[in-house]
Design a protein around this motif. Structure first.
Motif, short mmCIF file in Angstrom:
data_model
loop_
_atom_site.label_atom_id
_atom_site.label_comp_id
_atom_site.label_asym_id
_atom_site.label_seq_id
_atom_site.Cartn_x
_atom_site.Cartn_y
_atom_site.Cartn_z
N GLY A 265 31.14 -92.96 -49.21
CA GLY A 265 30.92 -93.21 -50.81
C GLY A 265 30.00 -94.48 -51.16
N THR A 266 29.22 -95.81 -50.00
CA THR A 266 29.14 -96.89 -49.49
C THR A 266 27.79 -95.91 -48.88
OG1 THR A 266 30.48 -98.24 -49.33
CG2 THR A 266 28.27 -98.75 -48.99
N VAL B 28 28.16 -103.06 -53.16
CA VAL B 28 27.24 -102.43 -53.09
C VAL B 28 27.54 -101.09 -54.36
CG1 VAL B 28 25.21 -100.78 -52.46
CG2 VAL B 28 25.88 -102.81 -51.21
N THR C 107 19.70 -95.23 -49.76
CA THR C 107 20.16 -95.44 -48.33
C THR C 107 18.76 -95.39 -47.15
OG1 THR C 107 22.31 -94.56 -48.93
CG2 THR C 107 21.57 -94.75 -46.42
N TRP D 80 22.66 -91.63 -50.63
CA TRP D 80 22.66 -92.23 -51.44
C TRP D 80 20.66 -91.98 -51.71
CZ3 TRP D 80 25.23 -91.11 -55.32
CH2 TRP D 80 26.92 -91.44 -54.81
N ASP E 205 26.64 -89.73 -50.45
CA ASP E 205 27.69 -89.07 -51.58
C ASP E 205 29.08 -88.27 -51.32
OD1 ASP E 205 28.20 -88.07 -53.48
OD2 ASP E 205 26.00 -86.73 -54.35
N SER F 221 31.56 -100.56 -51.56
CA SER F 221 30.97 -99.75 -52.59
C SER F 221 32.81 -99.93 -53.08
CB SER F 221 30.77 -98.58 -53.53
OG SER F 221 31.09 -97.63 -52.33
N GLN G 144 22.51 -103.71 -56.44
CA GLN G 144 22.60 -102.74 -56.93
C GLN G 144 22.28 -100.94 -55.90
OE1 GLN G 144 22.01 -102.00 -60.22
NE2 GLN G 144 22.17 -104.05 -61.08
N ASP G 145 21.55 -101.62 -55.07
CA ASP G 145 21.87 -100.57 -53.96
C ASP G 145 21.24 -101.38 -52.56
OD1 ASP G 145 18.45 -100.89 -54.17
OD2 ASP G 145 18.85 -99.47 -55.66
N ARG H 167 27.96 -98.32 -56.75
CA ARG H 167 27.51 -96.68 -56.50
C ARG H 167 28.86 -96.35 -58.09
NH1 ARG H 167 23.26 -96.83 -53.55
NH2 ARG H 167 23.88 -97.39 -51.51
N GLU I 199 29.30 -92.16 -57.03
CA GLU I 199 30.47 -91.52 -56.45
C GLU I 199 31.67 -91.17 -57.06
OE1 GLU I 199 32.96 -94.53 -53.79
OE2 GLU I 199 34.00 -93.42 -52.45
#
Lengths: 239, 239
Positions: free
Chosen positions: B17-18, B203, B112, B109, B21, B185, B228-229, B205, B208
């Motif tokens: 998730g963090t 962070v 990432t 993501w 995906d 996240s 945001q990311d 997401r 997610e």
């Protein structure tokens, strides 16, 4: 491809001596310190003395005479015991702590980084070292060693050649032990790994202990592979 | 630079998730399998159902109702329990085992990999995930995640949010816990880490759990950073 390689999925590397040149790296830093202090130190002899205390100190941990200790702590204990005889007794605590961290900054052999990158394309590559986890992580970052993961004796609270370390790395990688190959310049480590069912690759490091110390004797066919260096090992293992 | 960042030496990342995906990755593979089988499957609902079994299964391990089990084994247990209801009961053991490994192949993501490379220049970056060690190692290799080391709940035989995991990662890195920042996240994970003394970076997401599921609520100032990311996080942490 050699039959033994076809089943191998991961390579586990001994680090001190096999991957990095501890003797040259330690001697260089000690020589610089001596220059700054304006004193004469036999830097190679100092490196040898420091390293010579390593196996006996680990053996004391393995036998239970000392509690579990990081290599960082063992290195510091040995360092404190040898500084006087080399004329470095004036180093204060901070300076000793900094020198002790030289083991986090050891230089790779000339073929190491290129060889590991080539091997990483075909195999999962990991450390299997008695160095502590943070030491190995810092060394990889500093020297650009592209490990897929860091595995240390610290994770098992057992030092090589205890069987727990060889089974431990296979367990973490979730592989049967015969699919993991130990790559090392020390026959004793390889023999212990082989006895537990690992595949073995002996990598010659003729300068580990200085050019006048002959290579250890190995029997023909004793190990699955014998390589000149990591680039040679990658070529031999190439599909 | 924010004051909190000046003391931070290492970033520990939640993964599912963090960093990756899981929902989109699982749904894509399931949709392909359904297509090959010439059947209709609600692939996103399947991914959600699989993931929904995850926290309860881990809680059973955390409470001692199940012995220590890898996430690989927990995932397989959950998979076997949901295939029938989604019309995938005909998958044989080998096909299920292969599908189960989708968690080793999750896609990062879009930010990432670039974000991690930027963060790696300033910090030691590691996973701190409930995923097993071999899963995280395989995922990093597959997705090109440039971790300095892999740390898994498996090393501590405790799943997050057990305190042993947060203290465990700091211990392995040989850092005081306040010099390690959890990046995640999931506010629950961050709150548990903060309670043990870690620094925290939330962070966002937003996709997610799918675009219609709102982001979790967090208090202003609750965490040291809100990003945001990963690229935004790297910018905020830049010296």
């Amino acid at each position: 491809m050699n039959h033994a390689a076809s089943a191998v999925k991961a390579l586990a590397f001994d680090v001190f001596g096999t991957v990095v040149d501890w003797r040259g790296s330690v001697a260089r830093e000690v020589a610089m310190i001596a220059k700054h202090m304006n004193i004469q130190v036999d830097a190679l002899a100092f490196a040898d003395a420091w390293r010579a205390g390593y196996a006996p100190a680990m053996d004391r941990v393995r036998k239970g005479e000392l509690p579990w200790m990081h290599i960082d702590s063992l290195h510091r204990m040995i360092l404190d015991s040898i500084v006087e005889q080399f004329g470095l007794g004036k180093l204060n605590d901070e300076q000793r702590e900094n020198l002790n961290k030289v083991w986090h900054r050891l230089s790779p052999w000339p073929d190491t980084v290129a060889g590991l990158h080539a091997l990483k394309k075909q195999f999962t590559i990991t450390t299997l070292s008695n160095g502590n986890f943070s030491l190995l992580t810092a060394m990889a970052k500093n020297a650009g060693l592209p490990w897929d993961c860091i595995v240390s004796a610290e994770l098992f609270k057992h030092y090589k050649p205890d069987p727990e370390t060889y089974h431990g790395v296979a367990g973490l990688l979730n592989l049967p032990i015969e699919q993991v190959m130990l790559c090392a310049s020390h026959p004793s480590d390889l023999r212990a790994a082989k006895a537990q069912g690992m595949r073995t690759a002996y990598v010659m490091r003729p300068f580990e202990f200085g050019e006048h110390v002959p290579l250890p004797k190995v029997e023909a066919g004793e190990f699955d592979f014998v390589a000149q260096d990591f680039v040679d090992l990658a070529r031999q293992l190439a599909t």
